[in-house]
Every structure is written in C-alpha cells, then in structure tokens.
Write a protein that holds these residues in place. Structure first.
Motif, PDB file in Angstrom:
ATOM      1  N   GLN A  83      21.400  10.968 -13.344  1.00 27.78           N
ATOM      2  CA  GLN A  83      21.030  12.501 -12.408  1.00 27.78           C
ATOM      3  C   GLN A  83      19.378  12.337 -11.916  1.00 27.78           C
ATOM      4  OE1 GLN A  83      23.271  14.873 -14.768  1.00 27.78           O
ATOM      5  NE2 GLN A  83      21.246  15.813 -15.515  1.00 27.78           N
ATOM      6  N   HIS A  84      18.601  11.414 -12.881  1.00 26.28           N
ATOM      7  CA  HIS A  84      17.044  11.629 -12.905  1.00 26.28           C
ATOM      8  C   HIS A  84      16.680  10.916 -11.713  1.00 26.28           C
ATOM      9  CE1 HIS A  84      16.378   7.670 -14.806  1.00 26.28           C
ATOM     10  NE2 HIS A  84      17.812   8.087 -15.317  1.00 26.28           N
ATOM     11  N   ILE A  85      17.611  10.076 -11.260  1.00 28.78           N
ATOM     12  CA  ILE A  85      16.973   9.092 -10.011  1.00 28.78           C
ATOM     13  C   ILE A  85      16.709   9.905  -8.713  1.00 28.78           C
ATOM     14  CG2 ILE A  85      17.479   7.134  -8.749  1.00 28.78           C
ATOM     15  CD1 ILE A  85      17.155   6.224 -11.436  1.00 28.78           C
ATOM     16  N   ARG A  86      15.474   9.960  -8.013  1.00 31.03           N
ATOM     17  CA  ARG A  86      15.389  10.256  -6.923  1.00 31.03           C
ATOM     18  C   ARG A  86      14.750   9.086  -5.885  1.00 31.03           C
ATOM     19  NH1 ARG A  86      10.494  13.027  -5.734  1.00 31.03           N
ATOM     20  NH2 ARG A  86       8.870  12.657  -7.326  1.00 31.03           N
ATOM     21  N   SER A  87      14.655   9.685  -4.555  1.00 30.57           N
ATOM     22  CA  SER A  87      13.949   8.710  -3.671  1.00 30.57           C
ATOM     23  C   SER A  87      13.010   9.542  -2.935  1.00 30.57           C
ATOM     24  CB  SER A  87      14.990   7.806  -2.947  1.00 30.57           C
ATOM     25  OG  SER A  87      15.724   8.477  -1.967  1.00 30.57           O
ATOM     26  N   LEU A  88      12.024   8.718  -2.414  1.00 34.56           N
ATOM     27  CA  LEU A  88      11.112   9.583  -1.340  1.00 34.56           C
ATOM     28  C   LEU A  88      10.637   8.434  -0.235  1.00 34.56           C
ATOM     29  CD1 LEU A  88       7.729   9.231  -2.379  1.00 34.56           C
ATOM     30  CD2 LEU A  88       9.118   9.887  -4.243  1.00 34.56           C
ATOM     31  N   HIS A  89      10.330   8.897   0.651  1.00 35.02           N
ATOM     32  CA  HIS A  89       9.301   7.885   1.936  1.00 35.02           C
ATOM     33  C   HIS A  89       7.982   8.151   1.855  1.00 35.02           C
ATOM     34  CE1 HIS A  89      13.206   6.537   3.569  1.00 35.02           C
ATOM     35  NE2 HIS A  89      13.703   7.879   3.349  1.00 35.02           N
ATOM     36  N   HIS A  90       7.354   7.117   2.128  1.00 30.46           N
ATOM     37  CA  HIS A  90       5.937   7.038   1.901  1.00 30.46           C
ATOM     38  C   HIS A  90       5.481   5.855   2.798  1.00 30.46           C
ATOM     39  CE1 HIS A  90       1.934   7.267   0.237  1.00 30.46           C
ATOM     40  NE2 HIS A  90       2.201   5.806  -0.062  1.00 30.46           N
ATOM     41  N   SER A  91       4.343   6.376   3.471  1.00 25.96           N
ATOM     42  CA  SER A  91       3.688   5.445   4.365  1.00 25.96           C
ATOM     43  C   SER A  91       2.265   4.954   3.904  1.00 25.96           C
ATOM     44  CB  SER A  91       3.402   6.039   5.898  1.00 25.96           C
ATOM     45  OG  SER A  91       4.706   6.108   6.515  1.00 25.96           O
ATOM     46  N   ASP A  92       1.991   3.790   4.008  1.00 26.30           N
ATOM     47  CA  ASP A  92       0.711   3.452   3.356  1.00 26.30           C
ATOM     48  C   ASP A  92       0.206   2.142   4.192  1.00 26.30           C
ATOM     49  OD1 ASP A  92      -1.669   3.296   1.599  1.00 26.30           O
ATOM     50  OD2 ASP A  92      -0.080   3.560  -0.156  1.00 26.30           O
ATOM     51  N   TYR A  93      -1.210   2.118   4.139  1.00 27.10           N
ATOM     52  CA  TYR A  93      -1.814   1.005   4.903  1.00 27.10           C
ATOM     53  C   TYR A  93      -2.951   0.266   4.220  1.00 27.10           C
ATOM     54  CZ  TYR A  93      -5.925   3.849   6.076  1.00 27.10           C
ATOM     55  OH  TYR A  93      -7.070   4.379   5.899  1.00 27.10           O
ATOM     56  N   ILE A  94      -3.253  -1.016   4.610  1.00 26.38           N
ATOM     57  CA  ILE A  94      -4.403  -1.543   3.768  1.00 26.38           C
ATOM     58  C   ILE A  94      -5.287  -2.216   5.108  1.00 26.38           C
ATOM     59  CG2 ILE A  94      -3.576  -2.337   1.688  1.00 26.38           C
ATOM     60  CD1 ILE A  94      -3.122  -5.197   2.825  1.00 26.38           C
ATOM     61  N   THR A  95      -6.558  -2.157   4.938  1.00 34.63           N
ATOM     62  CA  THR A  95      -7.403  -2.772   6.009  1.00 34.63           C
ATOM     63  C   THR A  95      -7.687  -4.053   5.468  1.00 34.63           C
ATOM     64  OG1 THR A  95      -8.245  -0.701   6.536  1.00 34.63           O
ATOM     65  CG2 THR A  95      -9.549  -2.522   7.517  1.00 34.63           C
ATOM     66  N   ARG A  96      -7.631  -5.338   6.176  1.00 33.37           N
ATOM     67  CA  ARG A  96      -7.729  -6.542   5.880  1.00 33.37           C
ATOM     68  C   ARG A  96      -9.454  -6.980   6.065  1.00 33.37           C
ATOM     69  NH1 ARG A  96      -4.973 -10.292   8.669  1.00 33.37           N
ATOM     70  NH2 ARG A  96      -4.777 -11.813   6.890  1.00 33.37           N
ATOM     71  N   ASN A  97      -9.463  -7.911   5.125  1.00 31.89           N
ATOM     72  CA  ASN A  97     -11.007  -8.207   5.366  1.00 31.89           C
ATOM     73  C   ASN A  97     -11.138  -9.332   6.367  1.00 31.89           C
ATOM     74  OD1 ASN A  97     -11.681  -6.833   2.825  1.00 31.89           O
ATOM     75  ND2 ASN A  97     -11.155  -8.689   1.417  1.00 31.89           N
ATOM     76  N   ASN A  98     -10.465 -10.125   6.668  1.00 30.86           N
ATOM     77  CA  ASN A  98     -10.562 -10.910   7.534  1.00 30.86           C
ATOM     78  C   ASN A  98      -9.528 -10.826   8.585  1.00 30.86           C
ATOM     79  OD1 ASN A  98     -11.057 -13.096   9.367  1.00 30.86           O
ATOM     80  ND2 ASN A  98     -11.449 -14.526   7.727  1.00 30.86           N
ATOM     81  N   ALA A  99      -9.466 -10.334   9.811  1.00 27.97           N
ATOM     82  CA  ALA A  99      -8.636 -10.070  10.854  1.00 27.97           C
ATOM     83  C   ALA A  99      -8.127 -11.580  11.652  1.00 27.97           C
ATOM     84  CB  ALA A  99      -8.890  -9.082  11.838  1.00 27.97           C
TER      85      ALA A  99
END
Length: 440
Positions: A83-99
């Motif tokens: 019962q301790h398991i829970r889930s969540l949604h998350h957005s994240d990003y990285i900016t790349r050094n060399n496009a």
C-alpha cells in the motif's frame, strides 16, 4: 550467448510466496524447470510485517523449487507491491551542449538521472522512472527520439515511488534467506508482461491483479504504461468478511470462498445450503450460498469501485484516454466465479481473465497457467529478458557495489548498453546492496 540461461522469479505475496525457476526454449517460450510455494506468514497487505517468518517462507519456497529442479538458486528477481506504492507524473528537460549531434542514449540517460534527483517525501525512494512521450525542441509526441537532431530534449515521465524501509525490508529478507537480489520490479508491471498482448497495450487496457492483500492496477495506452496504483484490499478481506458474517474460522471461510463463492448473488437459490462441521463437537453450521455470495458481492463491489475510480482518474472517460481493450483481471482473486460479469456490470467496460500461458512452453504443467501465477511468470520473463539482453551488465555492477564509487561507472561504460535499459535501477539496487552489507 548461452541457451541454457536460467532466471528465478520470487513473488513475495500476502498469502503465498512463489519461487519459479525457468529458462527459454528454442521457440523463445519459457520452460519452468522448478516451482516452490510456501504460505506467506510475515506479509500484510504486500508489506513485510515479520522478518523472521518471511525469511522462513522464502527459504521454504526456494528449497522446494530447488528440489524439484535439481538446481541451486543463487539470485532472484523480486516483485514489490504494497500500500506504500504511489505514482506521479513529471515533466523534465535537458538542454544539449551540441545541437548538431544526434540525440543518443546518453542524453536519455541524463534526462532520466535528472528525474531521479526529484525531492521525494521523507522516507520515499523512486523505484521506476518510465518515459512516456518525448518532445524535441518544439516537436511533440515522439516515442523514440534517438537519432534525431535537437537542442532541447523534454519528456513526460511516469514515476513510481515507494517507502524505502519497506523495500529494504524485502531486500533484507531475501539476503537473510541466503539469496542475492538481482533486480526489483513493480508487481503490476510483471503481471502485465505475463498476461497482456501488445495489441491490448496499444489499444488501451487496465490490468487488475487481485492478490491476497492488495489489488494492483496498471494502465497502458499506445503501448506505454500510463498509470499504476496499489489498492490495499484483496482476497483476504473477502475471507475476513465471510469469517465474521458466518461466524466460522478463517480456514473454513477460505474454503467456502474458493469452492462455493460467487460474486453474483442473483444466481444462487435460497435452498442451496452448505453444512460446515462445528468446532470440537459443536453443532454444524448451515450457511446458504445466497447469503455467502451476498457477503462476497458487497466486498468485491467495493474493491472494483476503488479500482474504477483510479481508472477514471487516469482519464478513461476522455476521448484521448479511452481504454478500448477494457479490463484484464488476473491474480488469485480473478478465479472467483462470475467476477468478470460483475466487473463488466460496474464499469461498463469489456473484461477478460488473463492467464500467463501465452509465454509458457507448450508442455508446461497446466497448473502454471493459473492467474495466481501471473506475477511469478512475469518476474521470470523479466529475469530472462535481462539475462539475454544485458549479458551480465547488472551482475558486474552489483559485484562492484562494494568497491569505490569511481570504479562503478567504468564497469558500466565498458559494456554497450541496449536501448531503453534502466541504469537507474542498477544504481538503486547498488545502494540497496550497500545498505544491506553495512547492516550486517
């Protein structure tokens, strides 16, 4: 690559602990070479509540599997729920050094590692980070960004979180039973691997795994996991209700549920009666099947409504989130008579019972295709696919877990890692191993 690679799945449930040893045959199906079962005494609602009893039950199941197969079990893949398991949604990003360079696996790994740094509530740890869709620069809804050009890589993640102490307790039990922990996976994900087809995951499906202490839910859409939840009710609460409602002992209540129980009260006549022997010379008790199914129906309805609420929260009623393939029921509780009809009646969705036999070799014992073994088969599949794909990456990392911090990344770099693997899992198990070693 050897053909006789074996893996062991260990399903630590509330009612039973199953150890399953298996390997892949030439048709890529799973051949179960040994299985051991023990009554689970130290687990309540998916969480270890008595370390000593759990260790004994694990040892009993493992010894039985070893004697059937004639093999020695050293490491296992363990499923966690609770019962301790829970889930969540998350957005994240990285900016790349060399496009000007294409996105490769290292970029995805960096992004996933960044999600791992999320600050959780005290005592919680991230178990799985599952990417859903990626976004490269301004182009959205990308399933596979590797090989594309872009400066900014963004993704939506499904993050599964659990209580550190509960996970460590399971690790402690496995280690004290003389076994190594080669991986941890979420039980609804293991069950899903065993009973769902690719078409169902694509169309949209909710997997409901009804165990003894918990009911696990995993929702897939467009082939991607969208939502997971663990509801702290299962088959045991139905047995408790029968025990209380009919004033009988637990053993009799469990037998009644399995042999005569039905989730649909309309089909039993008032005249159908079961006689239960009284204790120590007392008068036998007479119980009408109609009454029995009324008790079961009330509790099952509550469990299904809980699950249906989770399905609605995910967004099943929206056009985009509609689960076309409906519901798949598995786990020991799915064997209850007329459960499928009740689920269809309450939710208005199509339902079927999921059996894990699709991935088992043709000559497997028929008992193994019971829904009760879905999680164990799924854990075994997870173990075998890891063995085959990673060819020992995880083992090396775990061996290095006791060494210095600088050495571990090297061991990981030397082995080419397949796409979409989960390096964070290795780090998680590494820290768990360290903790267990220090806790001796």
């Amino acid at each position: 690559m050897e053909d006789n690679k074996i893996a062991v799945g260990l399903d630590i449930g509330t009612t039973k602990i199953i150890a399953m040893i298996g390997r892949k045959n030439e048709y890529d199906k799973i051949e179960v070479v040994g299985i051991g079962k023990a009554k689970s005494l130290g687990v309540k609602r998916g969480v270890v509540s008595n370390i000593t009893q759990t260790i004994q039950s694990i040892q009993q199941a493992v010894e039985e599997a070893e004697s059937v197969s004639g093999m020695k079990i050293e490491d296992v893949i363990v499923g966690i729920a609770g019962q301790h398991i829970r889930s969540l949604h998350h957005s994240d990003y990285i900016t790349r050094n060399n496009a000007d360079e294409v996105i490769d696996e290292a970029d995805i790994e960096n992004l996933v590692n960044q999600v791992h740094k999320l600050v959780m509530l005290p005592g919680e740890e991230i178990i799985h980070v599952l990417p859903q869709e990626f976004k490269v620069d301004s182009q959205a809804d990308i399933k596979e960004p590797i090989g594309m050009y872009g400066g900014r890589l963004e993704a939506n993640f499904h993050v599964v979180v659990g209580q550190v102490s509960s996970i460590r307790n399971i690790g402690r039990c496995v280690k004290s039973a003389g076994l190594d922990l080669s991986d941890i996976t979420l039980e609804p994900l293991a069950s899903a691997a065993a009973v769902l087809s690719l078409e169902e995951k694509e169309a949209g499906v909710a997997l409901i795994d009804i165990g003894g202490g918990t009911t696990d839910l995993a929702i897939f859409k467009d082939g991607i996991i969208r939502h997971t939840a663990v509801i702290p009710f299962g088959g045991n609460v139905i047995t408790d209700d029968i025990k209380e409602g009919c004033s009988i002992i637990e053993k009799q209540a469990e037998l009644l549920k399995i042999k005569f129980g039905s989730a649909w009260p309309g089909e039993n006549k008032e005249t159908e009666i079961v006689s239960i022997p009284g204790l120590r010379g007392r008068e036998p008790k007479e119980i009408t099947l109609k009454n029995l199914s009324k008790i079961i129906h009330a509790r099952v309805q509550e469990i299904i409504e809980h699950v249906y609420l989770e399905i609605k929260n995910y967004g099943h009623e929206t056009a985009k989130g509609k689960l076309i393939a409906g519901i798949v029921l598995t786990g020991g509780g799915a064997q209850l008579k007329h459960l499928r009809q009740l689920v269809e009646y309450i939710t208005g969705m199509d339902a079927r019972v999921g059996f894990p036999n699709e991935h088992l070799a043709g000559d497997s014992d028929e008992a193994l295709s019971s829904p009760a073994y879905a999680t164990a088969v799924g854990l075994l599949m997870e173990g075998l696919s890891k063995e085959f794909k990673e060819e020992g990456v995880l083992e090396e990392v775990i061996e290095d877990a006791g060494n210095t911090q600088e050495e571990t990344p090297k061991a990981q770099e030397e082995v080419p890692r397949p796409v979409k693997k989960r390096p964070f899992f290795e780090k998680f198990i590494e820290s768990l191993k360290d903790f267990l070693d220090n806790a001796e």
